[in-house]
Design a protein around this motif. Sequence first.
Motif, PDB file in Angstrom:
ATOM      1  N   PRO A 124      31.993  28.751  40.118  1.00 43.00           N
ATOM      2  CA  PRO A 124      32.851  29.708  39.388  1.00 43.00           C
ATOM      3  C   PRO A 124      34.286  29.951  40.035  1.00 43.00           C
ATOM      4  O   PRO A 124      35.141  30.301  39.294  1.00 43.00           O
ATOM      5  CB  PRO A 124      32.084  31.072  39.384  1.00 43.00           C
ATOM      6  N   GLY A 125      34.352  29.892  41.257  1.00 41.70           N
ATOM      7  CA  GLY A 125      35.911  30.024  41.979  1.00 41.70           C
ATOM      8  C   GLY A 125      35.779  30.593  43.322  1.00 41.70           C
ATOM      9  O   GLY A 125      34.352  30.501  43.972  1.00 41.70           O
ATOM     10  N   ALA A 171      39.381  38.394  37.121  1.00 41.11           N
ATOM     11  CA  ALA A 171      38.803  37.236  38.023  1.00 41.11           C
ATOM     12  C   ALA A 171      37.950  37.506  39.002  1.00 41.11           C
ATOM     13  O   ALA A 171      36.948  36.946  39.508  1.00 41.11           O
ATOM     14  CB  ALA A 171      40.085  36.276  38.516  1.00 41.11           C
ATOM     15  N   ARG A 190      34.783  34.841  39.404  1.00 44.20           N
ATOM     16  CA  ARG A 190      35.164  33.649  40.048  1.00 44.20           C
ATOM     17  C   ARG A 190      35.216  34.028  41.690  1.00 44.20           C
ATOM     18  O   ARG A 190      36.104  33.598  42.308  1.00 44.20           O
ATOM     19  CB  ARG A 190      36.625  33.436  39.721  1.00 44.20           C
ATOM     20  N   THR A 232      29.829  31.815  44.251  1.00 44.43           N
ATOM     21  CA  THR A 232      29.749  30.451  44.426  1.00 44.43           C
ATOM     22  C   THR A 232      28.707  30.290  45.569  1.00 44.43           C
ATOM     23  O   THR A 232      27.877  29.283  45.398  1.00 44.43           O
ATOM     24  CB  THR A 232      31.125  29.986  44.942  1.00 44.43           C
TER      25      THR A 232
END
Length: 389
Positions: free
Chosen positions: A185-186, A364, A368, A373
């Motif tokens: 996702p980021g 974000a 993210r 992640t």
Amino acid sequence: MRIAVVFDCLYPFTTGGGEKQYRQFAEEFAEAGHTVDYLTRRLWEGPDPVLDGVRARAIAPAYELYDREGVRLPATALRFAIDVFRHLVRHRDTYDAVIVSATPVLNVFAARAALAGSGVVLAVDWLEVWTGQQWREYSGPVMGRVADALQQLAVRLSPVALGHSAHTIQGLRANHVPHEPVRSPGLISAVRDVTPRLDTPAGAAPTVLFVGRHIQDKQVDALPPALALARAELPGLRAVISGEGPERDRVIRAAEEAGVREAVEFPGFVEEDELHRLLAEAACLVNPSRREGYGLVVVEAASYGTPSVVIDHPTNASTELIEEGRNGFVARSAAAADLARAIVSAVRGGDALRRTTRDWYEEAIRTRTIANTARGILEALETARTARR
């Protein structure tokens, strides 16, 4: 799980986006309760350190990675791959999972060979996937073709493939990755204590900022002529071009030829606190790079409400982070007129743009983040372990 993270650099002994990313992956795994070794070169004096619950292990000496032009040396890439192979062969029973960076790509072959038949789950993290043309431009017509062929084979030998941008995922699929890659996702860091500057200081000369290595792909020499054009509309505009690299002299010459040398500062690489100050005080970040695997500096700037200007290029994944007019602008190219137009728009966006940039960042960091992640990677590793059992 007992997890090894393999990369030939380690933050803060070396600096860069990849170093920060893998260090944070390792820390997130350790915080989740796993035992983590970070396998790298010897970048420190004395015994191997423990960093935030992660044991750094020197499996190789601290040899040079790049030549004078900033190109990775094939000999040292091979040398580190051999060191990775030797360590993993000796410690096949030590780990349940190994995450190896595909930078350089020889690491993939070393880890795959060392762990063959061991039952250890191997995940390959792809910071970027290059096209054949990129490889030829980077390494020459012969070595470039060899490198491209090795990359294609390494993608096909990635049991679990990880990517962090739509551009990288597309490249993995184009190179026939055996299983659907895991898209993160980021890569936004955990929220740190920052005070965003959301108001333009009265009477202050606006400054644009570049942060990074001075290498060809970064196209730093495009900034001075763009600054000269932008100053025609914004006479007080200045620039800070931080970092070092083989293109530094060329960038300084570009500033002299554009007639803006007195309006540009070249502080070199700066300490973390100074970098944060520069990011907070800049009117905008300008990154004319034609090659980015993610573009983490765009996010770091946005945490202070500082918008970014990047360029549209097929190999620049940082464009995926820009919402035009909300947290920055995408210039059509690195040509002076295109880049200057985007810079002027960002500077003139003023306080309103700083506020929407910070709003973008606040959204974000909820979705993210590198923590999300890391959780996704752990789930992928557990799924692979279950499938093997």
